[in-house]
Design a protein around this motif. Structure first.
Motif, mmCIF file in Angstrom:
data_model
loop_
_atom_site.group_PDB
_atom_site.id
_atom_site.type_symbol
_atom_site.label_atom_id
_atom_site.label_comp_id
_atom_site.label_asym_id
_atom_site.label_seq_id
_atom_site.Cartn_x
_atom_site.Cartn_y
_atom_site.Cartn_z
ATOM 1 N N GLN A 176 0.716 -1.174 0.131
ATOM 2 C CA GLN A 176 -0.057 -0.071 -0.094
ATOM 3 C C GLN A 176 0.832 1.249 -0.008
ATOM 4 O OE1 GLN A 176 -2.489 -0.960 3.459
ATOM 5 N NE2 GLN A 176 -4.468 -1.101 2.026
ATOM 6 N N GLN A 177 2.210 1.046 0.342
ATOM 7 C CA GLN A 177 2.973 2.369 0.193
ATOM 8 C C GLN A 177 3.322 2.619 -1.036
ATOM 9 O OE1 GLN A 177 6.372 1.574 2.677
ATOM 10 N NE2 GLN A 177 5.328 0.704 4.453
ATOM 11 N N LEU A 178 3.171 1.765 -1.992
ATOM 12 C CA LEU A 178 3.479 2.013 -3.411
ATOM 13 C C LEU A 178 2.296 2.065 -4.129
ATOM 14 C CD1 LEU A 178 6.676 0.056 -4.074
ATOM 15 C CD2 LEU A 178 6.689 2.387 -3.599
ATOM 16 N N ASN A 179 1.245 1.390 -3.565
ATOM 17 C CA ASN A 179 -0.066 1.413 -4.298
ATOM 18 C C ASN A 179 -1.211 1.772 -3.132
ATOM 19 O OD1 ASN A 179 -2.472 0.700 -5.915
ATOM 20 N ND2 ASN A 179 -2.187 -1.456 -5.898
ATOM 21 N N PRO A 180 -1.431 3.050 -2.926
ATOM 22 C CA PRO A 180 -2.214 3.474 -1.745
ATOM 23 C C PRO A 180 -3.775 3.260 -2.089
ATOM 24 C CG PRO A 180 -0.597 5.418 -2.703
ATOM 25 C CD PRO A 180 -0.588 4.114 -3.600
ATOM 26 N N GLU A 181 -4.211 2.947 -3.415
ATOM 27 C CA GLU A 181 -5.347 2.486 -3.662
ATOM 28 C C GLU A 181 -5.722 1.020 -3.395
ATOM 29 O OE1 GLU A 181 -7.620 5.000 -4.530
ATOM 30 O OE2 GLU A 181 -5.719 6.005 -4.253
ATOM 31 N N LEU A 182 -4.905 0.126 -3.045
ATOM 32 C CA LEU A 182 -5.017 -1.175 -2.621
ATOM 33 C C LEU A 182 -5.941 -1.313 -1.598
ATOM 34 C CD1 LEU A 182 -4.066 -4.024 -3.482
ATOM 35 C CD2 LEU A 182 -2.289 -3.737 -1.831
ATOM 36 N N ARG A 183 -7.118 -2.253 -1.555
ATOM 37 C CA ARG A 183 -7.781 -2.332 -0.521
ATOM 38 C C ARG A 183 -8.014 -3.880 -0.449
ATOM 39 N NH1 ARG A 183 -11.301 2.384 0.037
ATOM 40 N NH2 ARG A 183 -10.986 3.651 -1.729
ATOM 41 N N LEU A 184 -8.478 -4.423 0.678
ATOM 42 C CA LEU A 184 -8.675 -5.744 1.089
ATOM 43 C C LEU A 184 -10.216 -5.859 0.910
ATOM 44 C CD1 LEU A 184 -7.921 -8.534 2.345
ATOM 45 C CD2 LEU A 184 -8.461 -7.553 4.604
ATOM 46 N N LEU A 185 -10.625 -6.762 0.070
ATOM 47 C CA LEU A 185 -11.958 -7.025 -0.076
ATOM 48 C C LEU A 185 -12.377 -8.156 0.785
ATOM 49 C CD1 LEU A 185 -12.979 -7.463 -3.786
ATOM 50 C CD2 LEU A 185 -13.716 -5.919 -2.331
ATOM 51 N N GLY A 186 -11.536 -8.975 1.291
ATOM 52 C CA GLY A 186 -11.677 -9.913 2.447
ATOM 53 C C GLY A 186 -10.964 -11.286 2.478
ATOM 54 N N HIS A 187 -10.928 -11.896 3.607
ATOM 55 C CA HIS A 187 -10.733 -13.448 3.600
ATOM 56 C C HIS A 187 -11.876 -13.968 3.082
ATOM 57 C CE1 HIS A 187 -8.424 -11.061 6.641
ATOM 58 N NE2 HIS A 187 -7.630 -11.851 6.535
ATOM 59 N N LEU A 188 -11.335 -15.067 2.173
ATOM 60 C CA LEU A 188 -12.471 -16.079 1.818
ATOM 61 C C LEU A 188 -12.212 -17.408 2.213
ATOM 62 C CD1 LEU A 188 -14.733 -17.135 -0.352
ATOM 63 C CD2 LEU A 188 -12.827 -17.223 -1.881
ATOM 64 N N VAL A 189 -13.175 -17.932 3.150
ATOM 65 C CA VAL A 189 -13.242 -19.374 3.758
ATOM 66 C C VAL A 189 -13.520 -20.323 2.340
ATOM 67 C CG1 VAL A 189 -14.345 -21.149 5.093
ATOM 68 C CG2 VAL A 189 -13.949 -18.587 5.766
ATOM 69 N N THR A 190 -12.447 -21.227 2.183
ATOM 70 C CA THR A 190 -12.327 -22.162 1.004
ATOM 71 C C THR A 190 -12.252 -23.557 1.683
ATOM 72 O OG1 THR A 190 -10.072 -22.030 0.880
ATOM 73 C CG2 THR A 190 -11.173 -20.621 -0.676
#
Length: 275
Positions: A176-190
């Motif tokens: 995120q320091q180089l890509n500030p727009e990066l977001r966590l959508l979520g953890h996916l239980v698989t």
């Protein structure tokens, strides 16, 4: 511009490639033009669509490796993007040629760490891009994070599946320091087997640890996934009435609903993880 989702975990067997393979089918069926980027030198996602022999014999300049060479030997995105055999699904394949670039210390790549981001800036004819990462946090995974808008972390509900999440979260924060727009959508239980008490216990634990960042959708341990994959066909097209297909469609709907781009720029709350 497409929404780019990086599917990442440093553990093998978490269902990264399987998720990308079948999720692409659900997105395509919903009319989303989907591009798959295989940045795993094992090439499992590529083999799922094209077959093992076809993928293993591809020359480097027809694979993802073409993006990372000293003299990047491709002319445009269209040179590497190929049809998957299914409407609305395209693919940039990977094979053993990519292994030479997937080494530790991603910062040593210099400007090449932005190769995927640069590539995607020319691949604008898609609605969604899914990036399938290798089971480590080396250069290919790092480049994927720098190119992505959002991150999904597949997590099987068992001890080995949940190990190493701290390192994944830390790598996301660094990216995120180089890509500030990066977001966590979520953890996916698989790979969840609802019949197993241990799976139910671990899923509860994951949801307790990350209450704001675990997706409601779950991908079960289902035979339909494996049978469809063996036939090189996403479950949405092979067994559309199966529980596996239904769950994959629910996942596609949830990801699109949660996506920052799909929410017309609304601020997406990321819970405690990314603070």
């Amino acid at each position: 511009m497409p929404t780019t989702i990086c599917v990442i975990n440093q553990k093998g067997g978490c269902g990264k490639s399987t998720t990308c393979f079948h999720l692409a089918g659900a997105l395509a069926s919903a009319g989303r033009r989907t591009l798959l980027l295989d940045v795993d030198p094992q090439g499992s996602l590529s083999q799922g669509f094209l077959g093992s022999v076809a993928v293993e014999t591809l020359p480097a300049d027809e694979t993802m490796a073409a993006l990372f060479g000293e003299n990047r030997n491709y002319r445009s995105a269209t040179q590497l993007i190929r049809a998957s055999g299914f409407e609305n699904i395209s693919l940039v394949p990977a094979n053993q040629h990519l292994a030479a670039f997937n080494t530790p210390y991603p910062e040593q790549l210099g400007l090449r760490q932005f190769a995927l981001r640069e590539f995607l800036s020319t691949a604008t004819d898609f609605d969604v891009v899914l990036i399938d990462c290798p089971p480590n946090l080396y250069r290919c995974s790092w480049s994927a994070l720098l190119a992505a808008d959002e991150v999904v972390i597949p997590v099987p509900p068992e001890d080995f599946g949940t190990q190493g999440l701290v390192a994944v979260h830390q790598t996301i924060r660094w990216a995120q320091q180089l890509n500030p727009e990066l977001r966590l959508l979520g953890h996916l239980v698989t790979r969840r087997d609802q019949r197993l008490l241990i799976h139910r216990m671990y899923e509860d634990r994951i949801r307790l640890l990350y209450p704001d960042t675990v997706l409601k959708s779950v991908l079960p341990e289902a035979a339909a996934f494996k049978v469809s994959l063996a036939g090189r066909t996403p479950v949405e097209f092979d067994q559309p009435r199966s529980v596996a297909a239904q769950m994959t469609r629910l996942l596609a709907d949830e990801l699109l609903a949660c996506s920052a781009r799909e929410m017309d720029g609304q601020t997406m709350h990321t819970g405690g993880l990314m603070r």
